[in-house]
Scaffold this active site. Structure first.
Site, PDB file in Angstrom:
ATOM      1  N   SER A 146       9.012  -9.075 -14.583  1.00 41.39           N
ATOM      2  CA  SER A 146      10.029  -9.736 -13.757  1.00 41.39           C
ATOM      3  C   SER A 146      11.255  -9.961 -14.638  1.00 41.39           C
ATOM      4  O   SER A 146      11.140  -9.986 -15.868  1.00 41.39           O
ATOM      5  CB  SER A 146       9.481 -11.079 -13.269  1.00 41.39           C
ATOM      6  OG  SER A 146      10.529 -11.895 -12.796  1.00 41.39           O
ATOM      7  N   TYR A 159       5.469 -19.125 -14.525  1.00 39.50           N
ATOM      8  CA  TYR A 159       5.674 -17.745 -14.045  1.00 39.50           C
ATOM      9  C   TYR A 159       6.497 -16.965 -15.071  1.00 39.50           C
ATOM     10  O   TYR A 159       6.127 -15.859 -15.476  1.00 39.50           O
ATOM     11  CB  TYR A 159       6.371 -17.770 -12.680  1.00 39.50           C
ATOM     12  CG  TYR A 159       6.646 -16.390 -12.105  1.00 39.50           C
ATOM     13  CD1 TYR A 159       5.650 -15.697 -11.423  1.00 39.50           C
ATOM     14  CD2 TYR A 159       7.900 -15.786 -12.231  1.00 39.50           C
ATOM     15  CE1 TYR A 159       5.897 -14.430 -10.888  1.00 39.50           C
ATOM     16  CE2 TYR A 159       8.159 -14.526 -11.702  1.00 39.50           C
ATOM     17  CZ  TYR A 159       7.156 -13.856 -11.025  1.00 39.50           C
ATOM     18  OH  TYR A 159       7.405 -12.609 -10.501  1.00 39.50           O
TER      19      TYR A 159
HETATM   20  P1  NDP Z   1       3.202 -11.133  -2.833  1.00 45.23           P
HETATM   21  O1  NDP Z   1       2.964 -12.583  -3.027  1.00 45.23           O
HETATM   22  O2  NDP Z   1       3.886 -10.646  -1.634  1.00 45.23           O
HETATM   23  O3  NDP Z   1       1.823 -10.330  -2.991  1.00 45.23           O
HETATM   24  C1  NDP Z   1       1.000 -10.628  -4.082  1.00 45.23           C
HETATM   25  C2  NDP Z   1      -0.373 -10.101  -3.801  1.00 45.23           C
HETATM   26  O4  NDP Z   1      -1.223 -10.530  -4.889  1.00 45.23           O
HETATM   27  C3  NDP Z   1      -0.989 -10.670  -2.521  1.00 45.23           C
HETATM   28  O5  NDP Z   1      -1.679  -9.663  -1.838  1.00 45.23           O
HETATM   29  C4  NDP Z   1      -1.923 -11.746  -3.037  1.00 45.23           C
HETATM   30  O6  NDP Z   1      -3.058 -11.962  -2.234  1.00 45.23           O
HETATM   31  C5  NDP Z   1      -2.365 -11.149  -4.352  1.00 45.23           C
HETATM   32  N1  NDP Z   1      -2.866 -12.204  -5.227  1.00 45.23           N
HETATM   33  C6  NDP Z   1      -2.204 -13.327  -5.592  1.00 45.23           C
HETATM   34  N2  NDP Z   1      -3.020 -14.098  -6.306  1.00 45.23           N
HETATM   35  C7  NDP Z   1      -4.198 -13.463  -6.385  1.00 45.23           C
HETATM   36  C8  NDP Z   1      -5.445 -13.800  -6.971  1.00 45.23           C
HETATM   37  N3  NDP Z   1      -5.647 -14.961  -7.570  1.00 45.23           N
HETATM   38  N4  NDP Z   1      -6.458 -12.913  -6.865  1.00 45.23           N
HETATM   39  C9  NDP Z   1      -6.286 -11.754  -6.207  1.00 45.23           C
HETATM   40  N5  NDP Z   1      -5.148 -11.398  -5.619  1.00 45.23           N
HETATM   41  C10 NDP Z   1      -4.105 -12.260  -5.707  1.00 45.23           C
HETATM   42  O7  NDP Z   1       3.994 -10.686  -4.153  1.00 45.23           O
HETATM   43  P2  NDP Z   1       4.992  -9.460  -4.402  1.00 45.23           P
HETATM   44  O8  NDP Z   1       4.503  -8.268  -3.697  1.00 45.23           O
HETATM   45  O9  NDP Z   1       6.359  -9.947  -4.192  1.00 45.23           O
HETATM   46  O10 NDP Z   1       4.820  -9.281  -5.982  1.00 45.23           O
HETATM   47  C11 NDP Z   1       4.070  -8.246  -6.575  1.00 45.23           C
HETATM   48  C12 NDP Z   1       4.357  -8.264  -8.058  1.00 45.23           C
HETATM   49  O11 NDP Z   1       5.751  -8.031  -8.289  1.00 45.23           O
HETATM   50  C13 NDP Z   1       4.035  -9.599  -8.729  1.00 45.23           C
HETATM   51  O12 NDP Z   1       3.493  -9.349 -10.005  1.00 45.23           O
HETATM   52  C14 NDP Z   1       5.392 -10.267  -8.872  1.00 45.23           C
HETATM   53  O13 NDP Z   1       5.412 -11.180  -9.936  1.00 45.23           O
HETATM   54  C15 NDP Z   1       6.268  -9.057  -9.124  1.00 45.23           C
HETATM   55  N6  NDP Z   1       7.690  -9.266  -8.807  1.00 45.23           N
HETATM   56  C16 NDP Z   1       8.080  -9.429  -7.513  1.00 45.23           C
HETATM   57  C17 NDP Z   1       9.424  -9.615  -7.211  1.00 45.23           C
HETATM   58  C18 NDP Z   1       9.897  -9.778  -5.808  1.00 45.23           C
HETATM   59  O14 NDP Z   1      11.119  -9.995  -5.600  1.00 45.23           O
HETATM   60  N7  NDP Z   1       9.041  -9.679  -4.804  1.00 45.23           N
HETATM   61  C19 NDP Z   1      10.441  -9.626  -8.273  1.00 45.23           C
HETATM   62  C20 NDP Z   1       9.920  -9.452  -9.600  1.00 45.23           C
HETATM   63  C21 NDP Z   1       8.577  -9.276  -9.840  1.00 45.23           C
HETATM   64  P3  NDP Z   1      -2.923 -12.702  -0.790  1.00 45.23           P
HETATM   65  O15 NDP Z   1      -2.217 -11.720   0.071  1.00 45.23           O
HETATM   66  O16 NDP Z   1      -4.309 -12.921  -0.401  1.00 45.23           O
HETATM   67  O17 NDP Z   1      -2.116 -13.930  -1.043  1.00 45.23           O
END
Ligand code: NDP
Length: 244
Positions: A146, A159
């Site tokens: 990120s 984070y």
């Molecule tokens: P979302 O919150 O939309 O999706 C995250 C996914 O990870 C969900 O499916 C969630 O499950 C799953 N997850 C979270 N915690 C756990 C856990 N404890 N065990 C198993 N699964 C888990 O996030 P994004 O798609 O936005 O982000 C994806 C990646 O990109 C992350 O690493 C984030 O830090 C990074 N990122 C995102 C940005 C953005 O603008 N979106 C910017 C910079 C980095 P559930 O659906 O069940 O909650």
């Protein structure tokens, strides 16, 4: 034939957001995807869509990465060893945001949860799956970073610290594996993307002003495909990456 034909790729956080888009895209490119995530119903929906739209064979692994330890990580390895014998790609995508509050008042239990899901779980999963990632001639590990993992900002707390650790883990592992294995290790910062995590972090922002997860998929495919063989220890961002 797709760019990921017959590859076996593990995606964490596969039920929603960027991980969901990556899983669907990898399957469309011919990969058998292992969908790891905490909400079974979301994984089942992704699994159904993959089966409806591709000829590939996805597997769902409902699991809360908060509970991952050496024992459960090794159980995954044993299960995957029986089922696949090798792994070609590992996308560490799942993360939690945690509270956006000053370090001075940051709740310690929330801090530990964020570090567990964002840093310790990818470490444990990588460690457990390395023997399977060493089986093919080439494999790819992608850690998700990120902007706040490169420049810290007020109130991003655990984070941001977890994403600095992610960048560190990428560099250490990439260096360890570069000369002795065919495994390449890179970090990918998707940048602001239209997902529920982004909406939680920036509630006043217009989501329509942001790129979608699908917009980033050429880079996600590149890093898992043979086109990126030999590319390791680098930081990728869709906004500065040019295909080909
Ligand atoms: P979302 O919150 O939309 O999706 C995250 C996914 O990870 C969900 O499916 C969630 O499950 C799953 N997850 C979270 N915690 C756990 C856990 N404890 N065990 C198993 N699964 C888990 O996030 P994004 O798609 O936005 O982000 C994806 C990646 O990109 C992350 O690493 C984030 O830090 C990074 N990122 C995102 C940005 C953005 O603008 N979106 C910017 C910079 C980095 P559930 O659906 O069940 O909650």
């Amino acid at each position: 034939m797709g760019k990921l034909h017959h590859k076996i790729i593990v995606v964490t956080g596969a039920g929603d957001g960027i991980g969901k888009a990556a899983s669907l895209t990898y399957a469309k490119e011919g990969a058998d995807v292992v969908l790891v995530g905490r909400t079974r119903s979301k994984l089942e929906r992704v699994n159904d869509e993959i089966r409806r739209t591709t000829q590939t064979d996805p597997t769902i692994v409902p699991f809360d990465l908060k509970n991952l330890d050496d024992t459960t990580a090794n159980e995954f390895r044993a299960r995957f060893e029986d089922q696949f014998e090798r792994i070609d790609g590992l996308l560490h995508n799942a993360s939690v945001l945690g509270p956006k509050v000053p370090i001075e008042t940051y709740p310690t239990d929330a801090w530990l949860d964020v570090m567990q899901v964002n840093v310790t779980a990818p470490f444990l999963l990588t460690k457990a799956l390395l023997p399977l990632l060493k089986k093919p001639t080439y494999a790819s590990i992608v850690f998700t970073s990120s902007g706040v993992g490169l420049k810290g900002r007020a109130y991003w707390g655990a984070y941001a610290v977890s994403k600095f650790a992610t960048e560190g883990m990428t560099e250490v592992l990439a260096d360890e594996l570069a000369d002795t294995t065919g495994i390449r290790v890179n970090s990918l910062n998707p940048g602001g993307t239209r997902t529920s995590m982004r909406a939680s972090a920036f509630p006043a922002e217009d989501p329509m002003s942001l790129p979608t997860p699908e917009d980033h998929m050429p880079l996600y495919v590149y890093l898992m495909s043979d086109e990126s063989i030999g590319v390791g220890g680098e930081k990728f961002n869709p906004s500065s990456w040019q295909p080909g």
